[in-house]
Design an enzyme around this catalytic site. Structure first.
Site, short mmCIF file in Angstrom:
data_model
loop_
_atom_site.label_atom_id
_atom_site.label_comp_id
_atom_site.label_asym_id
_atom_site.label_seq_id
_atom_site.Cartn_x
_atom_site.Cartn_y
_atom_site.Cartn_z
N GLU A 29 0.84 -1.20 0.00
CA GLU A 29 0.00 0.00 0.00
C GLU A 29 0.88 1.25 0.00
OE1 GLU A 29 -2.59 2.52 3.22
OE2 GLU A 29 -2.29 0.37 3.56
N ASP A 55 0.94 3.78 -3.31
CA ASP A 55 0.54 5.18 -3.19
C ASP A 55 1.54 6.07 -3.93
OD1 ASP A 55 -0.96 7.45 -1.85
OD2 ASP A 55 1.02 7.74 -0.98
N ASP A 71 -7.04 1.11 0.12
CA ASP A 71 -5.73 0.56 0.47
C ASP A 71 -5.37 -0.61 -0.43
OD1 ASP A 71 -5.62 2.43 2.49
OD2 ASP A 71 -6.06 1.01 4.11
N GLU A 89 -4.26 0.53 -3.93
CA GLU A 89 -2.86 0.98 -3.93
C GLU A 89 -1.91 -0.22 -3.87
OE1 GLU A 89 -3.49 5.35 -1.82
OE2 GLU A 89 -2.88 3.63 -0.61
#
Length: 227
Positions: free
Chosen positions: A45, A49, A118, A121
């Site tokens: 995650e 991102d 989440d 990502e």
């Protein structure tokens, strides 16, 4: 490592054929079911991102060569925020392949916005780890394409616009009051009222308090601008 038919179908929806399926398996493994031999997706995650941010920043620069930083920043924020990531996750039905602990599953984890965001990502990171930046960029640009095309309208922050409208007329900043919260814990509905010091007010509901504030501000701004 073999994957299930559901994961294979998900990879097809994602548009990436994993050479190393364990990256995808980890990306859909929530901390609620993780163990020493079954790592969760939190590190992915974090990575995903950053990959998403770079792809979107690059795409925005290419889409509008004359845009100033002040124009690009709100567009960027609109495209990488959790609500957008969750919406893309729903588009490709990440929820059905998430690996969750029993309590998280029973509380509706497959539909929770933060959890979906989440996981989205983490999946981007899985593609990056499996095949590099070009592959990850291709996936992001395909999944975010329609949102990139329409981002200018989505990037307009209704709360900021309403505050600017009020300040331009010598009024106090608008206030926001949480009126109610209904629905189960896994799918709450928040109702918020936006109000100006002159008395005009509008209410709106959404599945997060932030989204409800934005929606109520948008409704009130439309009302006062209409005269």
């Amino acid at each position: 490592m073999k994957t299930s038919a559901e994961l294979d179908a998900f990879a097809a929806r994602l548009g990436h054929d994993f050479k190393e399926p364990e990256y995808l398996i980890r990306a859909v493994t929530h901390p609620s079911i993780a163990s020493e031999t079954r790592p969760d997706n939190q590190r992915q995650e974090f990575l995903g991102d950053r990959v998403l941010g770079l792809v979107i920043a690059e795409a925005l620069l290419q889409a509008d060569a004359g845009a100033a930083e002040g124009q690009l920043a709100p567009r960027f924020n609109a495209l990488v925020r959790k609500e957008t990531c969750a919406a893309v996750a729903r588009d490709i039905d990440i929820g059905v392949v998430l690996r969750l602990g029993r309590s998280e599953m029973m509380s509706g984890g497959r539909r929770k916005e933060a959890l979906l965001a989440d996981a989205m990502e983490a999946v981007i990171a899985a593609v990056y780890q499996d095949a590099g930046f070009e592959a990850a960029r291709d996936v992001v640009l395909r999944l975010w394409a329609s949102r990139i095309d329409t981002v200018e309208g989505d990037a307009r922050d209704a709360k900021t616009s309403l505050q600017e409208w009020a300040q331009a007329r010598g009024l106090a900043p608008p206030s926001y009051e949480a009126v109610s919260r209904t629905g189960p814990d896994h799918a709450p509905v928040f109702t918020v009222e936006a109000r100006l010091s002159t008395g005009e007010a509008e209410r709106a509901s959404a599945n997060s308090k932030r989204a409800a504030e934005q929606a109520s501000a948008k409704a009130l701004l439309a009302r006062v601008e209409a005269g």
